[in-house]
Design an enzyme around this catalytic site. Structure first.
Site, short mmCIF file in Angstrom:
data_model
loop_
_atom_site.label_atom_id
_atom_site.label_comp_id
_atom_site.label_asym_id
_atom_site.label_seq_id
_atom_site.Cartn_x
_atom_site.Cartn_y
_atom_site.Cartn_z
NE ARG A 197 0.18 1.32 3.36
CZ ARG A 197 1.13 2.20 3.63
NH1 ARG A 197 2.39 1.84 3.75
NH2 ARG A 197 0.85 3.48 3.79
N GLY A 198 0.28 2.40 -0.14
CA GLY A 198 1.07 3.62 -0.28
C GLY A 198 1.19 3.94 -1.76
CG ASP A 232 -2.99 7.91 -1.53
OD1 ASP A 232 -2.77 8.31 -0.38
OD2 ASP A 232 -2.79 6.75 -1.91
CG ASN A 236 -2.34 11.40 2.94
OD1 ASN A 236 -1.82 10.52 2.24
ND2 ASN A 236 -2.00 11.57 4.19
CE LYS A 237 -5.21 5.43 4.38
NZ LYS A 237 -6.19 4.66 3.59
O1 MRU Z 1 -4.50 3.04 2.16
P1 MRU Z 1 -3.03 3.27 2.08
O2 MRU Z 1 -2.26 2.70 3.21
O3 MRU Z 1 -2.50 2.88 0.73
O4 MRU Z 1 -2.88 4.86 2.18
C1 MRU Z 1 -1.59 5.39 2.09
C2 MRU Z 1 -1.56 6.85 2.34
O5 MRU Z 1 -2.57 7.49 2.53
C3 MRU Z 1 -0.23 7.51 2.25
O6 MRU Z 1 -0.17 8.62 3.08
C4 MRU Z 1 0.00 7.97 0.79
O7 MRU Z 1 -0.17 6.92 -0.09
C5 MRU Z 1 1.32 8.57 0.60
S1 MRU Z 1 2.55 7.33 0.53
C6 MRU Z 1 4.07 8.00 0.28
#
Ligand code: MRU
Length: 365
Positions: A63-64, A253, A263-264
Site C-alpha cells: 500500500r502507499g 495519493d 491522503n489517508k
Molecule cells: O490506504 P493506504 O495505506 O495505501 O494509504 C496510504 C496513504 O494514505 C499515504 O499517506 C499515501 O499513499 C502517501 S505514501 C508516500
C-alpha cells in the site's frame, strides 16, 4: 503462493534491507512485503502473475501511492513474461493486466500513471522478440522504482530545510519507505532532517482503521533509530492544544491541479487542527502523485472500502448486527490549508493553481 522470510537478493532497489516490492533478477517474479503482518511478522509473498500483483494491491499486502505504482509496473513485466510470442496476444494480455491493475485501487494516481507508462512501452516494443520485450519492460519498471527513491531523497532534503532542530513532527498514516520505492516521502523529510544533524521526534497518528501509523510508521522509524511515539487519532487535538507539535508532514495519493491534496482519511482533520493552532502543514510527494488533469479535490475519486474493515477488529465484529458502517479510505485537504508541497522538483508554496502549473511547466521543459 510461496512465502519467504527475507528478500532473496542483497541489492534491493529500496536501498535498505527491506523493501515494499522488488522484481527478481530474472524478471519472472515479484516479492511483496506482507504489510498486513507487520510488525509481528516480516515475510514476503512471491508473486508470479499480474493478477496476483493486482490482488496484492487491492488487499493491501502492499500500500502507499508510489509503492502501488511500482508494484503495478512490475505486474506488467509479469504479464509480458506470461504472454505468448505473438504480437496480438502480447498486446491483448498486457492490456488485460493493465485493466486489472488499475481497477485494484482508485485514489492513488501513481497506479494509473505507472501503468500508462508501461502500456505505452508495450505498444512501442510489440514487434520485438518475446524475451527482448520482457527485458525492455523490466528496464522501465526498475527505472520507475529507482527514480521514485531518488525523488524521495530529493524532496526529503528540500523539506528538511523547513524542519527546525529539536522539532516534534506529527504525521498521519505511513508515508515512509514501506509506502514508496524506498526512503519515503513524509518520512523522507524526517530522515533527511535527521541526516542533516537535526534532532527530530515523531508523533505518529495510529491511523484507524488499518493502523498504518502504529504498525508501519512506528516499525520503520524505530528500526531506523528515529524517536517515535504513537498517539490515537483522537489525541492529536489535545497534543496541538498543549503545544506539543511543531509541524505536520504527510504524504499524498493524489494532488489536483488546484493543489488540493487527497491522503489517508483523517488527514483533513489534522490540517484543520494545524491551522487552528498556527502550525505549518506540509505535504511531501513525488510529481507522479500530481494529477494536472484533475481540476480540484472534488474530482478526486475516493475509495470506499468494505465496512467490515472498520467494524471487525481481531476477528470480532463490534457493530451491532444490522448497523451499517462507512469507510471512505481517503479525504481531501483544500490547498488553502497546505503550507507547502515538497516535491523532487522543488517546493510549491504558497499552494495555488498558478504555482502548480508553473512547477509542472518547469518539470517538462
Ligand atoms: O490506504 P493506504 O495505506 O495505501 O494509504 C496510504 C496513504 O494514505 C499515504 O499517506 C499515501 O499513499 C502517501 S505514501 C508516500
Amino acid at each position: 503462493m510461496r512465502w519467504l522470510d527475507a528478500l532473496p537478493i542483497d541489492d534491493a532497489l529500496s536501498g535498505a534491507d527491506y523493501s515494499a516490492v522488488e522484481l527478481s533478477h530474472d524478471n519472472d517474479r515479484v516479492w511483496m512485503l506482507e504489510q498486513r503482518g507487520l510488525p509481528s511478522e516480516e515475510r514476503y509473498a512471491e508473486l508470479l502473475t499480474a493478477q496476483q500483483v493486482a490482488d496484492g494491491i487491492r488487499d493491501m499486502v502492499v500500500r502507499g501511492a508510489p509503492a502501488i505504482g511500482i508494484s503495478a509496473a512490475y505486474g506488467m513485466v509479469l504479464a509480458a513474461h506470461g504472454a505468448a510470442g505473438d504480437t496480438r496476444e502480447f498486446l491483448d494480455s498486457t492490456q488485460r493486466a493493465a485493466d486489472a491493475l488499475v481497477r485494484a485501487r482508485p485514489t492513488a494516481v501513481n497506479l494509473a500513471w505507472a501503468v500508462d507508462l508501461m502500456l505505452a512501452r508495450c505498444r512501442s516494443i510489440a514487434e520485438l522478440p518475446a524475451p527482448e520485450r520482457v527485458e525492455r519492460l523490466a528496464g522501465l519498471a526498475r527505472r520507475i522504482h529507482r527514480e521514485d527513491v531518488e525523488a524521495c531523497r530529493r524532496m526529503g532534503r528540500i523539506g528538511a530545510e523547513r524542519v527546525p532542530d529539536g522539532a516534534v513532527i506529527l504525521t498521519h498514516c505511513n508515508a515512509g519507505a514501506l509506502a514508496t520505492g524506498g526512503y519515503g516521502t513524509a518520512l523522507g523529510v524526517v530522515r533527511a532532517a535527521r541526516d542533516a544533524g537535526k534532532r527530530v521526534r515523531v508523533l505518529a497518528d495510529e491511523t484507524r482503521p488499518y493502523l498504518q501509523g502504529v504498525r508501519l510508521t512506528a516499525w520503520e522509524l524505530h528500526r531506523d533509530g528515529i524517536e517515535v511515539e504513537v498517539i490515537a487519532d483522537n489525541m492529536a487535538a489535545q497534543c496541538f492544544q498543549r503545544g506539543m507539535i511543531d509541524l505536520v508532514v504527510v504524504g499524498s495519493d493524489r494532488i489536483a491541479r488546484s493543489g488540493d491534496v487527497a491522503n489517508k482519511i483523517g488527514t483533513y482533520g489534522v490540517a484543520c487542527l494545524a491551522r487552528m493552532h498556527d502550525r505549518p502543514f506540509y505535504v511531501a510527494a513525488p510529481w507522479s502523485t500530481v494529477d494536472m488533469a484533475c481540476p480540484s479535490g472534488q474530482a478526486i475519486p475516493i475509495e470506499e472500502r468494505q465496512s467490515k474493515e472498520l467494524t471487525v477488529i481481531a476477528g470480532q465484529d463490534f457493530a451491532p448486527q444490522g448497523v451499517k458502517a462507512r469507510y471512505p479510505a481517503f479525504d481531501v485537504t483544500p490547498a488553502s490549508l497546505v503550507t507547502a508541497i515538497f516535491t523532487e522538483r522543488g517546493e510549491v508554496s504558497p499552494v495555488t493553481e498558478g504555482a502548480m502549473v508553473a512547477m509542472d511547466a518547469a518539470g517538462s521543459s
